[in-house]
Design a protein around this motif. Structure first.
Motif, PDB file in Angstrom:
ATOM      1  N   ALA A  99      28.091  23.971 -23.353  1.00  0.00           N
ATOM      2  CA  ALA A  99      28.873  25.057 -22.751  1.00  0.00           C
ATOM      3  C   ALA A  99      28.258  25.506 -21.431  1.00  0.00           C
ATOM      4  O   ALA A  99      28.969  25.802 -20.466  1.00  0.00           O
ATOM      5  CB  ALA A  99      28.958  26.229 -23.726  1.00  0.00           C
ATOM      6  N   SER A 100      26.930  25.537 -21.379  1.00  0.00           N
ATOM      7  CA  SER A 100      26.249  25.944 -20.158  1.00  0.00           C
ATOM      8  C   SER A 100      26.527  24.968 -19.014  1.00  0.00           C
ATOM      9  O   SER A 100      26.838  25.374 -17.891  1.00  0.00           O
ATOM     10  CB  SER A 100      24.740  26.027 -20.414  1.00  0.00           C
ATOM     11  OG  SER A 100      24.041  26.323 -19.229  1.00  0.00           O
ATOM     12  N   LEU A 101      26.436  23.676 -19.300  1.00  0.00           N
ATOM     13  CA  LEU A 101      26.707  22.671 -18.273  1.00  0.00           C
ATOM     14  C   LEU A 101      28.140  22.752 -17.777  1.00  0.00           C
ATOM     15  O   LEU A 101      28.406  22.671 -16.568  1.00  0.00           O
ATOM     16  CB  LEU A 101      26.407  21.279 -18.823  1.00  0.00           C
ATOM     17  CG  LEU A 101      24.924  20.945 -19.009  1.00  0.00           C
ATOM     18  CD1 LEU A 101      24.750  19.722 -19.906  1.00  0.00           C
ATOM     19  CD2 LEU A 101      24.250  20.702 -17.658  1.00  0.00           C
ATOM     20  N   THR A 102      29.071  22.928 -18.684  1.00  0.00           N
ATOM     21  CA  THR A 102      30.477  23.018 -18.296  1.00  0.00           C
ATOM     22  C   THR A 102      30.746  24.289 -17.502  1.00  0.00           C
ATOM     23  O   THR A 102      31.502  24.276 -16.520  1.00  0.00           O
ATOM     24  CB  THR A 102      31.380  22.977 -19.549  1.00  0.00           C
ATOM     25  OG1 THR A 102      31.172  21.738 -20.225  1.00  0.00           O
ATOM     26  CG2 THR A 102      32.846  23.109 -19.175  1.00  0.00           C
ATOM     27  N   ARG A 103      30.124  25.376 -17.880  1.00  0.00           N
ATOM     28  CA  ARG A 103      30.310  26.653 -17.178  1.00  0.00           C
ATOM     29  C   ARG A 103      29.785  26.580 -15.749  1.00  0.00           C
ATOM     30  O   ARG A 103      30.405  27.093 -14.817  1.00  0.00           O
ATOM     31  CB  ARG A 103      29.597  27.759 -17.958  1.00  0.00           C
ATOM     32  CG  ARG A 103      29.811  29.166 -17.392  1.00  0.00           C
ATOM     33  CD  ARG A 103      29.239  30.218 -18.315  1.00  0.00           C
ATOM     34  NE  ARG A 103      27.791  30.056 -18.505  1.00  0.00           N
ATOM     35  CZ  ARG A 103      27.230  29.642 -19.624  1.00  0.00           C
ATOM     36  NH1 ARG A 103      27.972  29.337 -20.681  1.00  0.00           N
ATOM     37  NH2 ARG A 103      25.914  29.528 -19.713  1.00  0.00           N
ATOM     38  N   VAL A 104      28.644  25.930 -15.560  1.00  0.00           N
ATOM     39  CA  VAL A 104      28.031  25.855 -14.239  1.00  0.00           C
ATOM     40  C   VAL A 104      28.719  24.826 -13.351  1.00  0.00           C
ATOM     41  O   VAL A 104      28.882  25.040 -12.146  1.00  0.00           O
ATOM     42  CB  VAL A 104      26.526  25.531 -14.374  1.00  0.00           C
ATOM     43  CG1 VAL A 104      25.906  25.193 -13.032  1.00  0.00           C
ATOM     44  CG2 VAL A 104      25.792  26.704 -15.014  1.00  0.00           C
ATOM     45  N   LEU A 105      29.153  23.713 -13.939  1.00  0.00           N
ATOM     46  CA  LEU A 105      29.763  22.629 -13.163  1.00  0.00           C
ATOM     47  C   LEU A 105      31.280  22.734 -13.076  1.00  0.00           C
ATOM     48  O   LEU A 105      31.903  22.041 -12.275  1.00  0.00           O
ATOM     49  CB  LEU A 105      29.373  21.282 -13.770  1.00  0.00           C
ATOM     50  CG  LEU A 105      27.868  20.994 -13.778  1.00  0.00           C
ATOM     51  CD1 LEU A 105      27.579  19.688 -14.509  1.00  0.00           C
ATOM     52  CD2 LEU A 105      27.310  20.931 -12.353  1.00  0.00           C
ATOM     53  N   GLY A 106      31.877  23.571 -13.914  1.00  0.00           N
ATOM     54  CA  GLY A 106      33.307  23.822 -13.835  1.00  0.00           C
ATOM     55  C   GLY A 106      34.188  22.733 -14.404  1.00  0.00           C
ATOM     56  O   GLY A 106      35.404  22.736 -14.188  1.00  0.00           O
ATOM     57  N   THR A 107      33.603  21.802 -15.144  1.00  0.00           N
ATOM     58  CA  THR A 107      34.367  20.711 -15.728  1.00  0.00           C
ATOM     59  C   THR A 107      33.556  20.070 -16.843  1.00  0.00           C
ATOM     60  O   THR A 107      32.315  20.103 -16.823  1.00  0.00           O
ATOM     61  CB  THR A 107      34.710  19.644 -14.664  1.00  0.00           C
ATOM     62  OG1 THR A 107      35.436  18.571 -15.273  1.00  0.00           O
ATOM     63  CG2 THR A 107      33.451  19.087 -14.022  1.00  0.00           C
ATOM     64  N   GLY A 108      34.265  19.474 -17.783  1.00  0.00           N
ATOM     65  CA  GLY A 108      33.604  18.710 -18.822  1.00  0.00           C
ATOM     66  C   GLY A 108      33.414  17.254 -18.440  1.00  0.00           C
ATOM     67  O   GLY A 108      32.894  16.461 -19.241  1.00  0.00           O
ATOM     68  N   GLU A 109      33.813  16.892 -17.224  1.00  0.00           N
ATOM     69  CA  GLU A 109      33.696  15.509 -16.778  1.00  0.00           C
ATOM     70  C   GLU A 109      32.252  15.041 -16.653  1.00  0.00           C
ATOM     71  O   GLU A 109      31.994  13.842 -16.559  1.00  0.00           O
ATOM     72  CB  GLU A 109      34.411  15.336 -15.435  1.00  0.00           C
ATOM     73  CG  GLU A 109      35.934  15.375 -15.530  1.00  0.00           C
ATOM     74  CD  GLU A 109      36.492  14.241 -16.386  1.00  0.00           C
ATOM     75  OE1 GLU A 109      36.108  13.085 -16.135  1.00  0.00           O
ATOM     76  OE2 GLU A 109      37.279  14.524 -17.297  1.00  0.00           O
ATOM     77  N   TRP A 110      31.322  16.000 -16.627  1.00  0.00           N
ATOM     78  CA  TRP A 110      29.913  15.602 -16.547  1.00  0.00           C
ATOM     79  C   TRP A 110      29.546  14.695 -17.712  1.00  0.00           C
ATOM     80  O   TRP A 110      28.696  13.812 -17.563  1.00  0.00           O
ATOM     81  CB  TRP A 110      29.010  16.835 -16.525  1.00  0.00           C
ATOM     82  CG  TRP A 110      29.156  17.736 -17.722  1.00  0.00           C
ATOM     83  CD1 TRP A 110      29.963  18.832 -17.833  1.00  0.00           C
ATOM     84  CD2 TRP A 110      28.489  17.613 -18.984  1.00  0.00           C
ATOM     85  NE1 TRP A 110      29.840  19.404 -19.075  1.00  0.00           N
ATOM     86  CE2 TRP A 110      28.941  18.680 -19.812  1.00  0.00           C
ATOM     87  CE3 TRP A 110      27.553  16.728 -19.508  1.00  0.00           C
ATOM     88  CZ2 TRP A 110      28.489  18.870 -21.108  1.00  0.00           C
ATOM     89  CZ3 TRP A 110      27.097  16.915 -20.800  1.00  0.00           C
ATOM     90  CH2 TRP A 110      27.562  17.967 -21.591  1.00  0.00           C
ATOM     91  N   ARG A 111      30.192  14.882 -18.857  1.00  0.00           N
ATOM     92  CA  ARG A 111      29.846  14.081 -20.035  1.00  0.00           C
ATOM     93  C   ARG A 111      30.140  12.600 -19.786  1.00  0.00           C
ATOM     94  O   ARG A 111      29.322  11.726 -20.089  1.00  0.00           O
ATOM     95  CB  ARG A 111      30.641  14.594 -21.238  1.00  0.00           C
ATOM     96  CG  ARG A 111      30.357  13.890 -22.560  1.00  0.00           C
ATOM     97  CD  ARG A 111      28.991  14.246 -23.097  1.00  0.00           C
ATOM     98  NE  ARG A 111      28.677  13.550 -24.324  1.00  0.00           N
ATOM     99  CZ  ARG A 111      28.553  14.133 -25.502  1.00  0.00           C
ATOM    100  NH1 ARG A 111      28.718  15.439 -25.628  1.00  0.00           N
ATOM    101  NH2 ARG A 111      28.236  13.434 -26.567  1.00  0.00           N
ATOM    102  N   LYS A 112      31.290  12.312 -19.192  1.00  0.00           N
ATOM    103  CA  LYS A 112      31.647  10.923 -18.916  1.00  0.00           C
ATOM    104  C   LYS A 112      30.806  10.345 -17.782  1.00  0.00           C
ATOM    105  O   LYS A 112      30.506   9.142 -17.772  1.00  0.00           O
ATOM    106  CB  LYS A 112      33.129  10.834 -18.541  1.00  0.00           C
ATOM    107  CG  LYS A 112      34.088  11.196 -19.674  1.00  0.00           C
ATOM    108  CD  LYS A 112      35.523  11.088 -19.203  1.00  0.00           C
ATOM    109  CE  LYS A 112      36.498  11.473 -20.300  1.00  0.00           C
ATOM    110  NZ  LYS A 112      37.910  11.420 -19.820  1.00  0.00           N
ATOM    111  N   THR A 113      30.441  11.204 -16.845  1.00  0.00           N
ATOM    112  CA  THR A 113      29.680  10.742 -15.684  1.00  0.00           C
ATOM    113  C   THR A 113      28.208  10.513 -16.020  1.00  0.00           C
ATOM    114  O   THR A 113      27.604   9.531 -15.563  1.00  0.00           O
ATOM    115  CB  THR A 113      29.793  11.762 -14.534  1.00  0.00           C
ATOM    116  OG1 THR A 113      31.175  11.972 -14.221  1.00  0.00           O
ATOM    117  CG2 THR A 113      29.058  11.277 -13.292  1.00  0.00           C
TER     118      THR A 113
END
Length: 304
Positions: free
Chosen positions: A200-214
């Motif tokens: 949740a922290s990563l998504t909140r700071v980066l504004g997307t859940g795409e970090w998981r795929k990247t």
């Protein structure tokens, strides 16, 4: 003395003889001086460039602290002016100063600045930075105002929604000390170590859940029963920072490449782990305005 985490999981030395972290006795390092010098130089350039225009110039410090910083460089400890004091000392100056801070003990130190500078319009705001910044962005119509914002958070605290509100003003220049170490330490090497709070922290700071795929790829099956051990991060920390840069450049009209700040050494010969990434972003969509702003910022970053 004891070791303490400053929110981005980098260890810093904490002097607990006078009450602990609420008293702001946390020692920064060479990175502290670099970020403050960059900000200080830009504030002077910004006010000089706009001094003959009719804009109301506002300085906003989202994590203002006490106005002083304790740093430790090459084993020597010293106290230097923090961002709030440097902003107040800038010449030409701003028409208004907004200092945001949540902790009561730090607020007392900030309010003392009002007495030291009776001729300046200073507003001290006790609030969570995200809430206060969104409110400030909504407070003005941003036709006759221009601002410089310093974002120096404790760890993964700045929400992407806050950055969206800032960019939407079209009138705020931002210096953002991104928590580089916090990013690559939150994003554990094995996805099994990513609990709900970290995701949740990563998504909140980066504004997307795409970090998981990247950042992650699926592991191949590894045992006799056909199961796997979960996703594994295949992006190194440089690739992760590139993802951050791409996100910011998709939000603001102009963003400089980040200056990475390290744990030790100096800006020319850094040592230790990368701790922060210092970005400059211009929200003004006018090409002439953002080119001037980013050229100034680039020159400053290259000079440090």
């Amino acid at each position: 003395m004891r070791k303490s985490s400053n929110g981005d999981n980098s260890l810093i030395e904490e002097d607990v003889s006078t009450g602990g972290p609420d008293d702001q006795h946390l020692f920064g390092g060479v990175w502290t001086r670099i970020k403050l010098e960059a900000l200080e130089k830009y504030l002077v350039a910004f006010n000089t460039a706009l001094s003959k225009q009719r804009f109301t110039r506002i300085y906003i410090d989202a994590f203002a602290g006490t106005g002083r910083c304790d740093i430790k460089v090459k084993g020597e400890k010293t106290s230097i002016d923090g961002s709030a004091r440097r902003a107040l000392a800038a010449d030409p100056g701003f028409h208004k100063y907004c200092f945001i801070e949540l902790l009561p003990k730090k607020l007392a130190a900030l309010r003392s600045l009002e007495a030291e500078h009776p001729g300046k319009a200073i507003e001290v705001i006790q609030s969570d930075a995200n809430a206060a910044l969104k409110a400030l962005c909504a407070q003005y119509r941003w036709r006759s105002e221009r601002a410089v914002l310093f974002l120096d958070p404790f760890g993964m605290h700045v929400e992407w929604a806050t950055l969206e509100a800032i960019a939407a003003t079209g009138a705020i220049d931002v210096w953002y000390l991104f928590p580089y170490a916090g990013l690559y330490r939150q994003a554990a090497k094995n996805a099994d170590a990513l609990d709900a709070d970290k995701q949740a922290s990563l998504t909140r700071v980066l504004g997307t859940g795409e970090w998981r795929k990247t950042f992650y790829s699926q592991k191949r099956q590894t045992d006799l029963f056909g199961s796997d051990e979960g996703d594994e991060r295949n992006a190194d920390h440089r690739e992760m920072l590139s993802f951050v840069s791409k996100r910011l450049k998709g939000l603001f009209p102009a963003v400089t490449d980040p200056k990475v700040l390290y744990q030790g050494g100096d800006s020319k010969k850094p040592t230790g782990a990368p701790l922060f990434a210092l970005y400059f972003a211009a929200s003004n969509p006018n090409p002439a305005a953002y080119r001037l702003a980013t050229n100034i910022a680039k020159d400053i970053l290259n000079s440090l």
